[in-house]
Design a protein around this motif. Structure first.
Motif, PDB file in Angstrom:
ATOM      1  N   THR A  64       0.610  -1.163   0.214  1.00 59.39           N
ATOM      2  CA  THR A  64       0.269   0.121  -0.189  1.00 59.39           C
ATOM      3  C   THR A  64       1.430   0.810  -0.309  1.00 59.39           C
ATOM      4  O   THR A  64       2.064   0.971   0.642  1.00 59.39           O
ATOM      5  N   LYS A  65       0.473   2.582  -0.412  1.00 67.50           N
ATOM      6  CA  LYS A  65       0.852   3.586  -0.512  1.00 67.50           C
ATOM      7  C   LYS A  65       0.734   4.617   0.915  1.00 67.50           C
ATOM      8  O   LYS A  65      -0.087   4.748   1.212  1.00 67.50           O
ATOM      9  N   GLY A  66       1.583   5.086   1.321  1.00 64.01           N
ATOM     10  CA  GLY A  66       1.576   5.428   2.803  1.00 64.01           C
ATOM     11  C   GLY A  66       2.296   5.186   3.285  1.00 64.01           C
ATOM     12  O   GLY A  66       2.264   3.592   4.470  1.00 64.01           O
ATOM     13  N   PRO A  67       2.413   5.395   4.600  1.00 62.62           N
ATOM     14  CA  PRO A  67       3.103   4.887   6.053  1.00 62.62           C
ATOM     15  C   PRO A  67       2.011   3.610   6.231  1.00 62.62           C
ATOM     16  O   PRO A  67       0.704   3.453   6.224  1.00 62.62           O
ATOM     17  N   TYR A  68       2.558   2.896   7.045  1.00 64.06           N
ATOM     18  CA  TYR A  68       2.468   1.596   8.156  1.00 64.06           C
ATOM     19  C   TYR A  68       1.297   1.972   9.424  1.00 64.06           C
ATOM     20  O   TYR A  68       1.598   3.255  10.048  1.00 64.06           O
ATOM     21  N   GLU A  69      -0.116   1.676   9.381  1.00 62.45           N
ATOM     22  CA  GLU A  69      -0.687   2.198   9.996  1.00 62.45           C
ATOM     23  C   GLU A  69      -1.349   1.187  11.512  1.00 62.45           C
ATOM     24  O   GLU A  69      -1.853   1.416  12.282  1.00 62.45           O
ATOM     25  N   GLY A  70      -0.654  -0.249  11.502  1.00 59.16           N
ATOM     26  CA  GLY A  70      -0.423  -1.324  12.805  1.00 59.16           C
ATOM     27  C   GLY A  70       0.639  -0.671  13.425  1.00 59.16           C
ATOM     28  O   GLY A  70       0.378  -1.770  13.733  1.00 59.16           O
ATOM     29  N   GLY A  71       0.603   0.130  13.878  1.00 56.86           N
ATOM     30  CA  GLY A  71       1.358  -0.064  14.571  1.00 56.86           C
ATOM     31  C   GLY A  71       3.099   0.558  13.889  1.00 56.86           C
ATOM     32  O   GLY A  71       3.149   0.874  13.321  1.00 56.86           O
ATOM     33  N   LYS A  72       3.334  -0.180  14.965  1.00 60.84           N
ATOM     34  CA  LYS A  72       5.261   0.493  14.162  1.00 60.84           C
ATOM     35  C   LYS A  72       5.766  -1.524  12.947  1.00 60.84           C
ATOM     36  O   LYS A  72       5.282  -2.445  13.389  1.00 60.84           O
ATOM     37  N   PRO A  73       6.003  -0.598  12.545  1.00 60.27           N
ATOM     38  CA  PRO A  73       7.145  -1.267  10.969  1.00 60.27           C
ATOM     39  C   PRO A  73       8.091  -2.580  11.701  1.00 60.27           C
ATOM     40  O   PRO A  73       8.871  -1.815  12.523  1.00 60.27           O
ATOM     41  N   ASP A  74       8.019  -3.804  10.946  1.00 56.74           N
ATOM     42  CA  ASP A  74       9.296  -4.021  11.492  1.00 56.74           C
ATOM     43  C   ASP A  74      10.170  -3.820  11.138  1.00 56.74           C
ATOM     44  O   ASP A  74      11.475  -3.000  12.294  1.00 56.74           O
ATOM     45  N   ALA A  75      10.813  -3.133  10.141  1.00 53.38           N
ATOM     46  CA  ALA A  75      11.555  -2.366   9.754  1.00 53.38           C
ATOM     47  C   ALA A  75      11.055  -1.082   8.493  1.00 53.38           C
ATOM     48  O   ALA A  75      10.635  -1.401   7.963  1.00 53.38           O
ATOM     49  N   THR A  76      11.908  -0.178   8.816  1.00 57.77           N
ATOM     50  CA  THR A  76      11.566   0.847   7.729  1.00 57.77           C
ATOM     51  C   THR A  76      13.369   0.717   6.632  1.00 57.77           C
ATOM     52  O   THR A  76      14.133   1.789   7.472  1.00 57.77           O
ATOM     53  N   LEU A  77      12.953   1.069   5.683  1.00 59.73           N
ATOM     54  CA  LEU A  77      13.933   0.897   5.100  1.00 59.73           C
ATOM     55  C   LEU A  77      14.520   1.662   4.295  1.00 59.73           C
ATOM     56  O   LEU A  77      13.245   2.460   3.576  1.00 59.73           O
ATOM     57  N   SER A  78      15.082   2.946   3.680  1.00 57.73           N
ATOM     58  CA  SER A  78      15.409   4.310   3.131  1.00 57.73           C
ATOM     59  C   SER A  78      16.359   3.537   1.856  1.00 57.73           C
ATOM     60  O   SER A  78      17.648   3.811   2.337  1.00 57.73           O
ATOM     61  N   PHE A  79      15.348   4.550   0.694  1.00 50.66           N
ATOM     62  CA  PHE A  79      16.214   4.345  -0.678  1.00 50.66           C
ATOM     63  C   PHE A  79      16.383   5.472  -1.648  1.00 50.66           C
ATOM     64  O   PHE A  79      15.514   6.366  -1.615  1.00 50.66           O
ATOM     65  N   LYS A  80      17.196   5.988  -2.345  1.00 43.63           N
ATOM     66  CA  LYS A  80      17.221   5.963  -3.552  1.00 43.63           C
ATOM     67  C   LYS A  80      16.380   5.595  -4.490  1.00 43.63           C
ATOM     68  O   LYS A  80      16.707   4.139  -4.633  1.00 43.63           O
ATOM     69  N   ASP A  81      15.168   6.257  -4.953  1.00 40.45           N
ATOM     70  CA  ASP A  81      14.887   5.354  -6.661  1.00 40.45           C
ATOM     71  C   ASP A  81      15.778   4.506  -6.890  1.00 40.45           C
ATOM     72  O   ASP A  81      15.571   3.532  -7.321  1.00 40.45           O
ATOM     73  N   GLU A  82      16.805   5.154  -7.680  1.00 42.04           N
ATOM     74  CA  GLU A  82      17.552   4.097  -8.800  1.00 42.04           C
ATOM     75  C   GLU A  82      18.293   2.578  -8.049  1.00 42.04           C
ATOM     76  O   GLU A  82      18.261   1.477  -7.998  1.00 42.04           O
ATOM     77  N   ASP A  83      18.946   3.180  -6.438  1.00 44.97           N
ATOM     78  CA  ASP A  83      18.922   1.606  -5.718  1.00 44.97           C
ATOM     79  C   ASP A  83      18.124   0.808  -5.528  1.00 44.97           C
ATOM     80  O   ASP A  83      18.177   0.005  -5.031  1.00 44.97           O
TER      81      ASP A  83
END
Length: 126
Positions: A64-83
């Motif tokens: 789904t588009k948007g932040p996780y709404e069920g509490g905290k996600p197990d992990a949050t991963l941040s990338f640049k689009d190409e990576d």
């Protein structure tokens, strides 16, 4: 006519494919094997800038588009689009990306280690 402001990210199409893939038998097997929830922050040029946020729920088998709404996600991963594309297609090793700063992780490192190209559908061979 495609407008570049509709979706600045190449990753959008890949995440749409993943959404479809998770409804297949092979995709359901991925959900069964992984069982984690990931929040993915994808930036067009620089991590942390103009992020587009997705939730990849590999407990329920949803993207789904948007932040996780069920509490905290197990992990949050941040990338640049190409990576993100390179990692998803298996052209960049996620551990190497992390070491080089091309991937930032918050939350469970063990959950993040299960976020590999194996969760994505294989590109069709032409």
């Amino acid at each position: 006519m495609a407008n570049s402001t509709d979706s600045p990210l190449k990753s959008d199409a890949l995440l749409e494919q993943l959404k479809q893939y998770l409804t297949t038998d092979a995709g359901k097997q991925v959900v069964k094997n992984i069982g984690h929830v990931y929040q993915i922050n994808i930036s067009p040029k620089k991590i942390g800038t103009d992020e587009v946020v997705y939730t990849i729920d590999l407990k329920k088998g949803e993207v789904t588009k948007g932040p996780y709404e069920g509490g905290k996600p197990d992990a949050t991963l941040s990338f640049k689009d190409e990576d993100f594309i390179k990692i998803a297609l298996g052209k960049m090793n996620p551990q190497m990306a992390f070491l080089r700063g091309a991937l930032k992780i918050k939350g469970s490192i063990s959950a993040a280690q299960k976020f590999t190209p194996d969760i994505f559908p294989k590109p069709a061979k032409l």
